[in-house]
Design a protein around this motif. Structure first.
Motif, PDB file in Angstrom:
ATOM      1  N   GLY A  81     103.224 106.642  55.831  1.00  0.00           N
ATOM      2  CA  GLY A  81     102.546 106.708  57.125  1.00  0.00           C
ATOM      3  C   GLY A  81     101.937 105.405  57.626  1.00  0.00           C
ATOM      4  N   HIS A  82     102.032 104.344  56.851  1.00  0.00           N
ATOM      5  CA  HIS A  82     101.537 103.037  57.345  1.00  0.00           C
ATOM      6  C   HIS A  82     101.893 101.993  56.300  1.00  0.00           C
ATOM      7  N   ILE A  83     102.803 101.131  56.626  1.00  0.00           N
ATOM      8  CA  ILE A  83     103.214 100.126  55.642  1.00  0.00           C
ATOM      9  C   ILE A  83     103.622  98.825  56.313  1.00  0.00           C
ATOM     10  N   HIS A  84     103.180  97.727  55.688  1.00  0.00           N
ATOM     11  CA  HIS A  84     103.696  96.401  56.039  1.00  0.00           C
ATOM     12  C   HIS A  84     104.692  96.079  54.932  1.00  0.00           C
ATOM     13  N   SER A  85     105.959  96.359  55.151  1.00  0.00           N
ATOM     14  CA  SER A  85     106.939  96.129  54.078  1.00  0.00           C
ATOM     15  C   SER A  85     106.984  94.652  53.708  1.00  0.00           C
ATOM     16  N   VAL A 175     101.414 102.676  69.412  1.00  0.00           N
ATOM     17  CA  VAL A 175     100.729 101.380  69.327  1.00  0.00           C
ATOM     18  C   VAL A 175     100.160 101.256  67.917  1.00  0.00           C
ATOM     19  N   TRP A 176     100.458 100.162  67.275  1.00  0.00           N
ATOM     20  CA  TRP A 176     100.236  99.983  65.834  1.00  0.00           C
ATOM     21  C   TRP A 176      98.884  99.374  65.511  1.00  0.00           C
ATOM     22  N   GLU A 177      98.157 100.017  64.610  1.00  0.00           N
ATOM     23  CA  GLU A 177      97.014  99.436  63.897  1.00  0.00           C
ATOM     24  C   GLU A 177      95.920  98.836  64.780  1.00  0.00           C
ATOM     25  N   THR A 178      95.478  99.607  65.739  1.00  0.00           N
ATOM     26  CA  THR A 178      94.469  99.117  66.674  1.00  0.00           C
ATOM     27  C   THR A 178      93.133  98.930  65.936  1.00  0.00           C
ATOM     28  N   ASP A 227      93.855 107.347  61.518  1.00  0.00           N
ATOM     29  CA  ASP A 227      93.377 106.165  60.792  1.00  0.00           C
ATOM     30  C   ASP A 227      93.891 106.198  59.357  1.00  0.00           C
ATOM     31  N   HIS A 228      94.055 105.006  58.777  1.00  0.00           N
ATOM     32  CA  HIS A 228      94.544 104.942  57.402  1.00  0.00           C
ATOM     33  C   HIS A 228      93.571 104.212  56.484  1.00  0.00           C
ATOM     34  N   GLU A 229      92.348 103.967  56.945  1.00  0.00           N
ATOM     35  CA  GLU A 229      91.407 103.229  56.096  1.00  0.00           C
ATOM     36  C   GLU A 229      90.054 103.908  56.058  1.00  0.00           C
ATOM     37  N   THR A 279     101.081 103.688  51.894  1.00  0.00           N
ATOM     38  CA  THR A 279     100.839 102.681  50.849  1.00  0.00           C
ATOM     39  C   THR A 279     100.402 101.332  51.427  1.00  0.00           C
ATOM     40  N   ASP A 280     100.593 101.111  52.706  1.00  0.00           N
ATOM     41  CA  ASP A 280     100.074  99.910  53.392  1.00  0.00           C
ATOM     42  C   ASP A 280     100.654  98.595  52.836  1.00  0.00           C
ATOM     43  N   ASP A 281     100.262  98.228  51.622  1.00  0.00           N
ATOM     44  CA  ASP A 281     100.796  97.011  50.986  1.00  0.00           C
ATOM     45  C   ASP A 281     101.204  97.355  49.566  1.00  0.00           C
TER      46      ASP A 281
HETATM   47 FE   LIG Z   1      97.868  97.802  57.892  1.00  0.00          FE
END
Ligand SMILES: [Fe+2]
Length: 594
Positions: A81-85, A175-178, A227-229, A279-281
């Motif tokens: 659901g949210h990753i910077h590959s 819209v990504w990661e505001t 939100d993911h954080e 997993t984000d990173d």
């Molecule tokens: Fe992120």
């Protein structure tokens, strides 16, 4: 993924059983995430789309291929659901090789680091690459680039103007990661991106660690959906009670699942249907050793979440949160045929993976040779900055000899840097780094040929006794970051990256002791995931030999330019106080020796 009148007609006929299926998956047990049931059911697939579940005998023709799922459970492809590959240093092709065999068939990503280094042209190349891979990328247009406050330098600035164009693209799903600070500061481009999203009816994804109370209300009033954080489960509960969908993050460097999942296991099980995973990173090493989203399912089950609920968190919940549940997230007619064959819902080991109706992975490996595309100059890793000398990394002051009180950015975990005041010696007008006190020099150099910015400051926590390390992969800007105990070694490290077109390097005593080339934009590589994992280990060992005992020395370093986390950061415009959102002068006081 695009539907038109012609292929809809074909699909309708296939769904009605008029045309035979291309593939059927027989004798498995269907994990139906829509109804929370598990029952015996077969699946019929036409091209890349599921057309029937249940008894599919009427869909079988002479040409229909069969996949035998006897004794297996059929689970929808997993969604990150949210990753910077890019943070894995794996190109999209290599990343797909690593995660698809684990069952991840879709990712939600801003691909923002590719944009930072190569703009929309580079992004188009990455879209093409993703489409040729078995991994689906649901792209969110970054709310802006750069993400930094005060604004740093990147190759491409994402503005409202850009949003006006890209939000019309078929690849754009939101819209990504505001980032919260930009809402709080009422940033013009950020609010412009949201304005466009409202017009286009696209969801706005958030990033609001520690947003509570009135600050959370203000943030939500901007129209942020998820939100993911969240740093603890109480934050999760508050955000959910205020209408947010929560994506629980378990990355290679931040482990939030165990704490955040308590919102479901201890506070209210009914929250579960609006919780999903990301997993984000992640590092290649972690994916190889532990798995990817499949590992998060297992971790959630180990924390007491029932297997069906954990599987829903990894599939349909994410799909609904991101409004892509008409395409992925469940095994039902009309959805893309991303199906996993799993040993059991409880132990959750992915044994085979079908994407777009094709069996692509078995026993932890892709079953065909996936090749990276030929790379054009758009995603070139050429670092457009001048070679350095050791003087570039010497902090000069206007007293010849004496002492300097400096603010050193002290790393306390990958995403926290605290203030540490230390007294350093000044010799010949230069503030000396001090390995005895664990104080190193750190610098960020702009590398897109835009302004030649260079910053210099002090940092602690890495404990290098000598040498230097540098990286041209350094989210979110991906300028060059270099850190070291010795200015000459810092210069050698940076020059090595410039000469070799990007990567990560460890230097000591004037020699390069380890180097990983990152030829895709200076941030990623087409090497096999196992090879990258091995090379990461060598870089870590090289940094360990110089005295660093952090779990991932280069990753801890390359997060230093992120200004959205407490309390300090450094970008090409200078060291940054992330609370005051300003640059600061790291030398606080000078005392001359007479
Ligand atoms: Fe992120």
């Amino acid at each position: 993924m695009q539907k038109n009148k012609n292929n809809l007609k074909q699909l309708i006929r296939a769904g009605r059983g008029i045309t035979s299926a291309h593939t059927v998956v027989l004798h498995g047990s269907l994990v139906n995430v829509m109804t929370s049931e598990i029952y015996k059911a077969d699946v019929a697939i036409y091209e890349d789309t599921i057309v029937a579940i249940g008894d599919v005998s009427d869909y079988i023709g002479q040409e229909t291929k069969t996949i035998d799922a006897t004794g297996k459970y059929l689970v929808p492809g997993l969604i990150d659901g949210h990753i910077h590959s890019e943070c894995s240093k794996l190109s999209i092709t290599s990343f797909a090789k690593a995660v698809v065999p684990c069952g991840t068939t879709s990712i939600i990503s801003g691909l923002d680091e590719y944009i930072s280094v190569s703009g929309l042209e580079g992004l188009q190349e990455v879209f093409k690459e993703a489409k040729a891979s078995p991994l689906k990328v649901f792209w969110g247009a970054p709310y802006r680039t750069p993400y930094t406050f005060p604004q740093s330098t990147v190759a491409f600035n994402f503005t409202q103007e850009v949003h006006r164009e890209v939000q019309k693209w078929p690849e754009c799903f939101g819209v990504w990661e505001t980032v919260r600070e930009y809402i709080q500061e009422e940033d013009d481009d950020t609010l412009g991106a949201i304005e466009e999203a409202f017009k286009n009816r696209l969801p706005v994804f958030g990033c609001a660690p520690m947003a509570r109370g009135k600050e959370l209300n203000g943030y939500l009033c901007a129209g942020i959906r998820l939100d993911h954080e969240s740093y603890d489960h109480e934050e999760v509960v508050e955000k959910m009670r205020n209408g947010m969908h929560m994506i629980i993050r378990e990355s290679s460097v931040t482990h939030f699942l165990k704490e955040n999942i308590r919102a479901v296991t201890e506070v209210n099980p009914a929250l579960a249907r609006r919780v999903s995973f990301c997993t984000d990173d992640v590092t290649a090493t972690d994916v190889i050793e532990k798995g990817h989203v499949d590992n998060l399912v297992r971790l959630a089950i180990a924390e007491g979440v029932d297997p069906m609920t954990a599987i829903q968190m990894a599939t349909i919940n994410s799909a609904e949160a991101y409004r892509i549940d008409h395409l992925v997230g469940s095994i039902s007619p009309g959805r893309l045929a991303d199906i996993l064959l799993v040993d059991s819902p409880e132990s959750f080991h992915v044994e085979a993976v079908i994407t777009n109706g094709r069996l692509v992975a078995e026993n932890g490996k892709l079953n065909y040779a996936l090749k990276a595309p030929a790379r054009s100059s758009v995603l070139s890793s050429a670092l457009k900055c001048a070679k350095t000398t050791k003087e570039d990394f010497e902090y000069k002051v206007d007293i010849k000899d004496g002492q300097a009180k400096v603010l050193s950015m002290n790393v306390k975990g990958p995403f926290v840097r605290k203030r540490r005041d230390v007294i350093l010696n000044v010799k010949d007008y230069i503030v000396q780094p001090d390995t005895e006190q664990d104080v190193l020099m750190v610098s960020v150099l702009e590398r897109f040929g835009r302004n030649g910015n260079k910053s210099l400051a002090f940092c602690s926590g890495w404990k290098l006794k000598k040498g230097a390390m540098a990286s041209s992969a350094a989210p979110d800007d991906n300028n060059i970051i270099v850190m070291g105990a010795d200015a000459a070694d810092m210069s050698i490290a940076v020059n090595h990256l410039i000469e070799n077109g990007g990567g990560q390097v460890v230097v000591a005593d004037g020699e390069v002791i380890e180097f990983l080339s990152l030829p895709v934009g200076g941030i990623a590589s087409d090497l096999e995931p196992e090879e990258i994992a091995y090379r990461e280990t060598l870089l870590t060992k090289a940094a360990n030999k110089l005295g660093c005992d952090l779990p991932d020395p280069l990753m801890y370093m390359f997060f230093l330019p992120i200004t959205a986390i407490p309390d300090y950061a450094i970008t090409d415009v200078g060291p940054v106080d992330c609370i005051a959102l300003t640059t600061f002068e790291p030398v606080l006081e000078l005392t001359q020796v007479k």
